[in-house]
Design a protein around this motif. Structure first.
Motif, PDB file in Angstrom:
ATOM      1  N   GLY A  12       0.811  -1.200   0.000  1.00  0.00           N
ATOM      2  CA  GLY A  12       0.000   0.000   0.000  1.00  0.00           C
ATOM      3  C   GLY A  12       0.849   1.256   0.000  1.00  0.00           C
ATOM      4  N   PRO A  13       0.203   2.383  -0.267  1.00  0.00           N
ATOM      5  CA  PRO A  13       0.930   3.650  -0.376  1.00  0.00           C
ATOM      6  C   PRO A  13       1.327   4.241   0.976  1.00  0.00           C
ATOM      7  N   GLY A  14       0.763   3.731   2.033  1.00  0.00           N
ATOM      8  CA  GLY A  14       1.016   4.294   3.356  1.00  0.00           C
ATOM      9  C   GLY A  14       2.348   3.872   3.939  1.00  0.00           C
ATOM     10  N   LYS A  15       2.713   4.517   5.016  1.00  0.00           N
ATOM     11  CA  LYS A  15       3.924   4.159   5.753  1.00  0.00           C
ATOM     12  C   LYS A  15       3.582   3.057   6.746  1.00  0.00           C
ATOM     13  N   GLY A  16       4.621   2.385   7.248  1.00  0.00           N
ATOM     14  CA  GLY A  16       4.431   1.405   8.302  1.00  0.00           C
ATOM     15  C   GLY A  16       4.602  -0.041   7.899  1.00  0.00           C
ATOM     16  N   LYS A  17       4.820  -0.305   6.621  1.00  0.00           N
ATOM     17  CA  LYS A  17       4.939  -1.695   6.174  1.00  0.00           C
ATOM     18  C   LYS A  17       6.166  -2.373   6.793  1.00  0.00           C
ATOM     19  N   THR A  18       7.295  -1.686   6.762  1.00  0.00           N
ATOM     20  CA  THR A  18       8.507  -2.245   7.360  1.00  0.00           C
ATOM     21  C   THR A  18       8.326  -2.405   8.859  1.00  0.00           C
ATOM     22  N   SER A  19       7.726  -1.414   9.501  1.00  0.00           N
ATOM     23  CA  SER A  19       7.522  -1.479  10.950  1.00  0.00           C
ATOM     24  C   SER A  19       6.645  -2.675  11.335  1.00  0.00           C
ATOM     25  N   VAL A  20       5.606  -2.931  10.571  1.00  0.00           N
ATOM     26  CA  VAL A  20       4.743  -4.085  10.849  1.00  0.00           C
ATOM     27  C   VAL A  20       5.539  -5.378  10.679  1.00  0.00           C
ATOM     28  N   ALA A  21       6.326  -5.463   9.621  1.00  0.00           N
ATOM     29  CA  ALA A  21       7.127  -6.668   9.372  1.00  0.00           C
ATOM     30  C   ALA A  21       8.128  -6.890  10.506  1.00  0.00           C
ATOM     31  N   LEU A 127      10.498 -18.105  -4.984  1.00  0.00           N
ATOM     32  CA  LEU A 127      10.953 -18.102  -3.589  1.00  0.00           C
ATOM     33  C   LEU A 127       9.866 -18.658  -2.676  1.00  0.00           C
ATOM     34  N   ILE A 128       8.657 -18.188  -2.891  1.00  0.00           N
ATOM     35  CA  ILE A 128       7.528 -18.653  -2.068  1.00  0.00           C
ATOM     36  C   ILE A 128       7.379 -20.168  -2.194  1.00  0.00           C
ATOM     37  N   GLN A 129       7.479 -20.668  -3.411  1.00  0.00           N
ATOM     38  CA  GLN A 129       7.318 -22.108  -3.635  1.00  0.00           C
ATOM     39  C   GLN A 129       8.471 -22.918  -3.059  1.00  0.00           C
ATOM     40  N   ALA A 130       9.662 -22.291  -2.930  1.00  0.00           N
ATOM     41  CA  ALA A 130      10.832 -22.987  -2.382  1.00  0.00           C
ATOM     42  C   ALA A 130      10.838 -22.988  -0.854  1.00  0.00           C
ATOM     43  N   LYS A 131       9.951 -22.223  -0.266  1.00  0.00           N
ATOM     44  CA  LYS A 131       9.895 -22.060   1.181  1.00  0.00           C
ATOM     45  C   LYS A 131       9.468 -23.358   1.851  1.00  0.00           C
ATOM     46  N   ASP A 132      10.152 -23.689   2.921  1.00  0.00           N
ATOM     47  CA  ASP A 132       9.745 -24.808   3.754  1.00  0.00           C
ATOM     48  C   ASP A 132       8.371 -24.502   4.336  1.00  0.00           C
ATOM     49  N   GLU A 133       7.544 -25.499   4.486  1.00  0.00           N
ATOM     50  CA  GLU A 133       6.170 -25.243   4.952  1.00  0.00           C
ATOM     51  C   GLU A 133       6.114 -24.688   6.373  1.00  0.00           C
ATOM     52  N   GLU A 134       7.182 -24.823   7.131  1.00  0.00           N
ATOM     53  CA  GLU A 134       7.207 -24.303   8.502  1.00  0.00           C
ATOM     54  C   GLU A 134       7.672 -22.849   8.564  1.00  0.00           C
ATOM     55  N   MET A 135       8.393 -22.389   7.550  1.00  0.00           N
ATOM     56  CA  MET A 135       8.953 -21.038   7.582  1.00  0.00           C
ATOM     57  C   MET A 135       7.898 -19.997   7.233  1.00  0.00           C
ATOM     58  N   GLU A 136       7.888 -18.920   8.000  1.00  0.00           N
ATOM     59  CA  GLU A 136       7.009 -17.797   7.701  1.00  0.00           C
ATOM     60  C   GLU A 136       7.767 -16.825   6.810  1.00  0.00           C
ATOM     61  N   MET A 137       7.080 -16.242   5.827  1.00  0.00           N
ATOM     62  CA  MET A 137       7.699 -15.291   4.911  1.00  0.00           C
ATOM     63  C   MET A 137       6.840 -14.032   4.854  1.00  0.00           C
ATOM     64  N   ILE A 138       7.518 -12.885   4.892  1.00  0.00           N
ATOM     65  CA  ILE A 138       6.825 -11.602   4.807  1.00  0.00           C
ATOM     66  C   ILE A 138       7.439 -10.792   3.679  1.00  0.00           C
ATOM     67  N   LEU A 139       6.580 -10.268   2.815  1.00  0.00           N
ATOM     68  CA  LEU A 139       6.995  -9.417   1.704  1.00  0.00           C
ATOM     69  C   LEU A 139       6.408  -8.034   1.926  1.00  0.00           C
ATOM     70  N   THR A 140       7.186  -6.982   1.652  1.00  0.00           N
ATOM     71  CA  THR A 140       6.646  -5.634   1.764  1.00  0.00           C
ATOM     72  C   THR A 140       6.919  -4.849   0.493  1.00  0.00           C
ATOM     73  N   GLY A 141       6.162  -3.780   0.305  1.00  0.00           N
ATOM     74  CA  GLY A 141       6.316  -2.868  -0.824  1.00  0.00           C
ATOM     75  C   GLY A 141       5.002  -2.178  -1.115  1.00  0.00           C
ATOM     76  N   ASN A 142       5.035  -1.219  -2.008  1.00  0.00           N
ATOM     77  CA  ASN A 142       3.836  -0.440  -2.291  1.00  0.00           C
ATOM     78  C   ASN A 142       2.784  -1.205  -3.076  1.00  0.00           C
ATOM     79  N   VAL A 143       3.213  -1.930  -4.119  1.00  0.00           N
ATOM     80  CA  VAL A 143       2.268  -2.539  -5.057  1.00  0.00           C
ATOM     81  C   VAL A 143       2.487  -4.050  -5.111  1.00  0.00           C
ATOM     82  N   VAL A 144       1.412  -4.798  -4.950  1.00  0.00           N
ATOM     83  CA  VAL A 144       1.485  -6.254  -5.075  1.00  0.00           C
ATOM     84  C   VAL A 144       0.824  -6.652  -6.396  1.00  0.00           C
ATOM     85  N   THR A 145       1.525  -7.467  -7.178  1.00  0.00           N
ATOM     86  CA  THR A 145       0.978  -7.908  -8.455  1.00  0.00           C
ATOM     87  C   THR A 145      -0.103  -8.966  -8.212  1.00  0.00           C
ATOM     88  N   PRO A 146      -0.996  -9.154  -9.175  1.00  0.00           N
ATOM     89  CA  PRO A 146      -2.013 -10.209  -9.022  1.00  0.00           C
ATOM     90  C   PRO A 146      -1.395 -11.591  -8.772  1.00  0.00           C
TER      91      PRO A 146
END
Length: 162
Positions: A12-21, A127-146
């Protein structure tokens, strides 16, 4: 720890994405877990999350860019050099996934690297598909593609209301 193994996107366009992560990383530490944060597009000079050094070795921060300014402020020649460094950051993320070095992997501003065309959304989906099912992954940025929205388990948009 709840949310184990899921892929979350903070966008999203707002601030705070890194802080939440980073808040999620601190939550993970409280549950005896470890986190790796790889930052993209923020340059070397940012002090935004330098405080994480006090949390080592439970949280480790990596930046692969060499310039002391944000990507948007670089010349075209500097951008080409940083594109190489950013791709090295992506390759390091792959290594983290293969070696299962942590319980949580945060790719801060990786969506921006996709938005700028430095890497593709397919690179991130891989990367998401290579992730172990136990590992949590967080992505941040302004725009997420479909495609990335579809690959994620949870997508949260932050916006400034006032």
């Amino acid at each position: 720890m709840e949310n184990k193994g899921i892929v979350q996107v903070y966008c999203g366009p707002g601030k705070g994405k890194t802080s939440v992560a980073i808040g999620q990383a601190i939550r993970a530490i409280g549950h005896g877990k470890t986190a790796i944060v790889i930052q993209f597009l923020k340059g070397r000079a940012t002090s935004e999350v330098d405080y994480l050094s006090v949390l080592e070795p439970n949280v480790k921060l990596f930046r692969f860019e060499k310039k002391n300014k944000c990507y948007e402020d670089l010349t075209e020649e500097e951008r080409q050099e940083e594109n190489f460094n950013i791709r090295n950051g992506l390759n390091y993320a792959k290594k983290v996934l293969v070696t299962q070095e942590c319980d949580m992997l945060i790719l801060d501003e990786v969506l921006g690297a996709v938005e700028f065309g430095i890497i593709s959304d397919d690179d991130v989906v891989n990367l998401i598909q290579a992730k172990d099912e136990e590992m949590e992954m967080i992505l941040t940025g302004n725009v997420v593609t479909p495609k990335l929205k579809e690959a994620a388990d949870r997508v949260v948009s932050l916006e400034i209301i006032k």
